[in-house]
Motif scaffolding. Structure first.
Motif, PDB file in Angstrom:
ATOM      1  N   GLU A 171      -1.514   2.671  -1.005  1.00 47.45           N
ATOM      2  CA  GLU A 171      -1.273   3.577   0.121  1.00 47.45           C
ATOM      3  C   GLU A 171      -0.800   4.954  -0.332  1.00 47.45           C
ATOM      4  O   GLU A 171      -1.068   5.955   0.331  1.00 47.45           O
ATOM      5  CB  GLU A 171      -0.234   2.964   1.069  1.00 47.45           C
ATOM      6  N   ASP A 172      -0.107   5.012  -1.457  1.00 42.41           N
ATOM      7  CA  ASP A 172       0.402   6.291  -1.953  1.00 42.41           C
ATOM      8  C   ASP A 172      -0.745   7.202  -2.389  1.00 42.41           C
ATOM      9  O   ASP A 172      -0.727   8.410  -2.117  1.00 42.41           O
ATOM     10  CB  ASP A 172       1.359   6.067  -3.122  1.00 42.41           C
ATOM     11  N   GLN A 199      -5.497   4.828   7.295  1.00 44.57           N
ATOM     12  CA  GLN A 199      -6.291   3.607   7.313  1.00 44.57           C
ATOM     13  C   GLN A 199      -7.764   3.883   7.064  1.00 44.57           C
ATOM     14  O   GLN A 199      -8.448   3.132   6.353  1.00 44.57           O
ATOM     15  CB  GLN A 199      -6.109   2.872   8.646  1.00 44.57           C
ATOM     16  N   GLN A 200      -8.273   4.968   7.640  1.00 47.98           N
ATOM     17  CA  GLN A 200      -9.675   5.325   7.422  1.00 47.98           C
ATOM     18  C   GLN A 200      -9.949   5.608   5.946  1.00 47.98           C
ATOM     19  O   GLN A 200     -10.999   5.237   5.418  1.00 47.98           O
ATOM     20  CB  GLN A 200     -10.047   6.547   8.256  1.00 47.98           C
ATOM     21  N   ILE A 201      -9.014   6.245   5.294  1.00 49.79           N
ATOM     22  CA  ILE A 201      -9.182   6.540   3.870  1.00 49.79           C
ATOM     23  C   ILE A 201      -9.151   5.257   3.052  1.00 49.79           C
ATOM     24  O   ILE A 201      -9.978   5.051   2.153  1.00 49.79           O
ATOM     25  CB  ILE A 201      -8.099   7.529   3.405  1.00 49.79           C
ATOM     26  N   MET A 202      -8.256   4.360   3.389  1.00 51.62           N
ATOM     27  CA  MET A 202      -8.169   3.102   2.651  1.00 51.62           C
ATOM     28  C   MET A 202      -9.363   2.198   2.925  1.00 51.62           C
ATOM     29  O   MET A 202      -9.769   1.411   2.057  1.00 51.62           O
ATOM     30  CB  MET A 202      -6.869   2.385   3.005  1.00 51.62           C
ATOM     31  N   PRO A 210      -7.494   2.167  -7.728  1.00 44.95           N
ATOM     32  CA  PRO A 210      -7.192   2.202  -6.290  1.00 44.95           C
ATOM     33  C   PRO A 210      -7.996   3.222  -5.495  1.00 44.95           C
ATOM     34  O   PRO A 210      -7.702   3.465  -4.332  1.00 44.95           O
ATOM     35  CB  PRO A 210      -5.713   2.588  -6.295  1.00 44.95           C
ATOM     36  N   LEU A 211      -9.012   3.799  -6.098  1.00 46.29           N
ATOM     37  CA  LEU A 211      -9.737   4.896  -5.468  1.00 46.29           C
ATOM     38  C   LEU A 211     -10.808   4.418  -4.500  1.00 46.29           C
ATOM     39  O   LEU A 211     -11.650   3.586  -4.844  1.00 46.29           O
ATOM     40  CB  LEU A 211     -10.395   5.770  -6.544  1.00 46.29           C
ATOM     41  N   THR A 212     -10.763   4.987  -3.296  1.00 47.52           N
ATOM     42  CA  THR A 212     -11.859   4.816  -2.347  1.00 47.52           C
ATOM     43  C   THR A 212     -12.639   6.124  -2.274  1.00 47.52           C
ATOM     44  O   THR A 212     -12.226   7.145  -2.834  1.00 47.52           O
ATOM     45  CB  THR A 212     -11.336   4.443  -0.951  1.00 47.52           C
ATOM     46  N   LYS A 213     -13.744   6.091  -1.593  1.00 48.79           N
ATOM     47  CA  LYS A 213     -14.650   7.248  -1.569  1.00 48.79           C
ATOM     48  C   LYS A 213     -13.954   8.521  -1.102  1.00 48.79           C
ATOM     49  O   LYS A 213     -14.179   9.604  -1.654  1.00 48.79           O
ATOM     50  CB  LYS A 213     -15.850   6.949  -0.676  1.00 48.79           C
ATOM     51  N   LEU A 214     -13.107   8.417  -0.095  1.00 40.66           N
ATOM     52  CA  LEU A 214     -12.454   9.601   0.463  1.00 40.66           C
ATOM     53  C   LEU A 214     -11.300  10.098  -0.404  1.00 40.66           C
ATOM     54  O   LEU A 214     -10.615  11.059  -0.049  1.00 40.66           O
ATOM     55  CB  LEU A 214     -11.959   9.310   1.885  1.00 40.66           C
TER      56      LEU A 214
END
Length: 461
Positions: A171-172, A199-202, A210-214
Motif C-alpha cells: 500500500e505504501d 484501491q484502483q492503483i493496487m 510490489p509494482l502494478t501498472k499504475l
C-alpha cells in the motif's frame, strides 16, 4: 576531492511540449523545435545570443541535435549531442552549467527531445555487450529473472528489499503513485491527468510485485528546453526586469556509481549510493540541508524508486523511514515536502532526453511563483533528482536569483511580463509565426533547415 567553486549560472528561460503517447505522429524535429522556441521566448532573447548548444536524446542517429538546432539558426556554434540514459536531460544541464561556470560561454541552450517506441524499453544493439549487463547479471544471481520488463524487475526488487528490511507494505508504494497521479491533474503538460483511488492503483495489473501498472512510468514522446546564462549576460539583458524570473543553479552534482552497486543489495543495485553522494554534494554547495527543501522533482520511474530516493536524498530524515513519511502524507501538499508536483514520471510521462529538463522547468515555474494552480508557497529552494541506470545521477538545487521566497503571481500578470499573453506554467499553448520569427537567428537562418516543422507544430494547436 573538493568541488571547485563555479561562477553563478542562471536558468533564464524554459519551455516544453505536452508529453504524449509514442504513436509516431510527431517527429523529434517538431518536439525539439517547439520546446526550444518556447524557451527562447521565455528568456526574451534570440538564437543569435546563444554561444553553445546541447542536445539531449537517447533514441536517434548521431547529430540529431544539429538537425533540431539548425531550425533555430545556423550560427556555427558548437553543438553537443548527449546520451546518458534516463539522466540525459539533466546531464545536458550540468554540461551547460560547466561551460558557463568555467567561463567558456555566457549563454547555453539545452534542448531535450525523445521520439520513443510503444511498450517497455528495449535494447537495439544485440551484437555487443549491454552496458547494464553486469547489473542484470547481479539481479539474476540475487533475485532471479521473470518475464516482466527488465527495468520493472530491477526497481521492483528494490521495493521488495525495502519491504523486507524496513517493513514497508504494498500500500505504501501504491500511495506514492496515487499522489503523483493526483498531482498531474494540475499540470497541462502531463501525459496522464486522471486521478485514481489507492484501491484502483493496487487493483491494476501486476507487473512485478510490489509494482502494478499504475506505479510504472509510461514511454512518451516529448521535448523540453532551458536557456542557461552567466551573471554578465543577465546584467546586460535589455529588459532589466528579467532578473525577476532568473533562477540560480545554487548546487549541482553529476555522479556515477560506487563499488556498492554490486554489493548484492537490490537497493544498492539501483544506484542508491551515487544518489546519496550527489544529493549531499549539491546541497552542500548550495549551503542547504534536506530540511530546507519544500518542493522537489524526483526520478519516480517506478514508485519503488521514489521510495528509496526519499531516503537517499535525506528527505525522510533517516534511512528506512521513507514509507513512514508516505503514510503521514509528507510527500504532498500540507506535508513535509511536495514531491513531484508535476505528476512525476509516473503520470507526466518519461521521454528520456526531455525528462530532466522538464523537471527543471517545473521547479523554475514554482520558484518564480508562476505555477499558481499547484504552488508550494514560501519556497526559497527546490531540488531535482534525475537518475539513469548504467549509471549516472544528477541532483540540482535551485534558488531564486534575488534570494527571496516565491510569491504567487497571477496568470494575467505573467502574460504581461513575458509578452505572450498567457502563463505557460498553467496553460500549454503553441506560438505564432511572428513569435518564431522574433527569436530565430536574425542573421544566419535557413528556411530549408526549418522545412515543414513550423507548419506541423502550428497544426497541433
Amino acid at each position: 576531492m573538493v568541488k571547485k567553486p563555479t561562477a553563478p549560472v542562471y536558468v533564464l528561460g524554459v519551455g516544453m511540449t505536452k508529453f504524449i503517447k509514442p504513436r509516431g505522429k510527431v517527429d523529434y524535429t517538431e518536439l525539439g523545435f517547439e520546446a526550444g522556441i518556447k524557451a527562447l521566448l521565455d528568456a526574451q532573447i534570440t538564437y543569435d545570443d546563444v554561444d553553445q548548444g546541447v542536445a539531449c536524446y537517447c533514441y536517434g542517429d548521431s547529430t540529431c541535435g544539429q538537425r533540431v538546432f539548425y531550425q533555430f539558426g545556423m550560427t556555427q556554434i558548437p553543438i553537443y549531442n548527449v546520451n546518458n540514459n534516463c539522466s540525459t536531460g539533466s546531464t545536458g544541464l550540468a554540461l551547460g552549467r560547466q561551460m558557463i561556470g568555467g567561463g567558456m560561454a555566457d549563454c547555453v541552450m539545452v534542448v531535450g527531445f525523445e521520439k520513443m517506441f510503444p511498450g517497455s524499453l528495449q535494447t537495439f544493439f544485440n551484437d555487443r555487450e549491454n552496458p547494464t549487463g553486469t547489473t542484470a547479471s547481479m539481479m539474476r544471481d540475487t533475485r532471479g529473472v521473470t518475464n516482466a520488463p527488465g527495468a520493472a524487475q530491477m526497481f521492483g526488487n528494490a521495493g521488495r528489499e525495502y519491504m523486507e528490511r524496513y517493513g514497508a507494505k504494498k500500500e505504501d508504494f501504491a500511495e506514492i503513485a496515487r499522489v503523483n497521479h493526483e498531482h498531474s491533474k494540475r499540470n497541462p503538460y502531463s501525459q496522464f491527468q486522471q486521478e485514481y483511488t489507492l484501491q484502483q492503483i493496487m487493483d491494476s495489473p501486476t507487473i512485478h510485485e510490489p509494482l502494478t501498472k499504475l506505479q510504472c512510468c509510461p514511454t512518451s514522446d516529448g521535448g523540453a528546453a532551458a536557456i542557461l546564462v552567466s551573471q554578465a549576460f543577465l546584467d546586460a539583458h535589455p529588459n532589466p526586469k528579467i532578473k525577476e524570473q532568473a533562477i540560480l543553479i545554487a548546487g549541482q552534482c553529476l555522479a556515477t556509481d560506487a563499488p556498492s552497486l554490486f554489493s548484492r543489495s537490490s537497493i544498492d543495485l539501483m544506484g542508491f549510493e551515487m544518489t546519496q553522494h550527489a544529493a549531499r554534494t549539491a546541497l552542500a554547495e548550495a549551503s542547504l540541508t534536506p530540511a530546507d527543501i519544500k518542493v522537489c522533482e524526483v526520478h519516480d520511474c517506478f514508485s519503488a524508486n521514489e521510495m528509496i530516493v526519499l531516503d537517499a536524498l535525506g528527505l525522510s530524515g533517516k534511512i528506512g523511514t521513507a514509507h513512514e513519511m508516505v503514510r503521514r502524507g509528507d510527500i504532498t501538499y500540507g506535508g513535509r515536502v511536495v514531491v513531484n508536483p508535476s505528476g512525476g514520471l509516473i503520470s507526466k510521462g518519461h521521454p528520456l532526453g526531455a525528462s530532466g529538463i522538464a523537471q527543471c522547468a517545473e521547479l523554475v515555474w514554482h520558484l518564480r511563483g508562476w505555477a499558481n494552480n499547484r504552488l508550494t508557497p514560501d519556497t526559497a529552494a527546490a531540488l531535482q533528482h534525475n537518475l539513469g541506470l548504467g549509471g549516472a545521477v544528477v541532483v540540482t538545487v535551485y534558488k531564486r536569483a534575488d534570494g527571496k521566497s516565491n510569491v504567487e503571481v497571477a496568470s494575467e500578470e505573467v502574460g504581461k511580463r513575458n509578452g505572450l499573453g498567457y502563463n505557460p506554467a498553467v496553460v500549454a499553448k503553441g506560438f505564432t509565426r511572428e513569435q518564431v520569427d522574433r527569436v530565430r537567428s536574425q542573421k544566419y537562418r535557413s528556411d530549408w533547415a526549418l522545412g515543414e516543422t513550423e507548419k506541423k507544430v502550428e497544426s497541433r494547436f
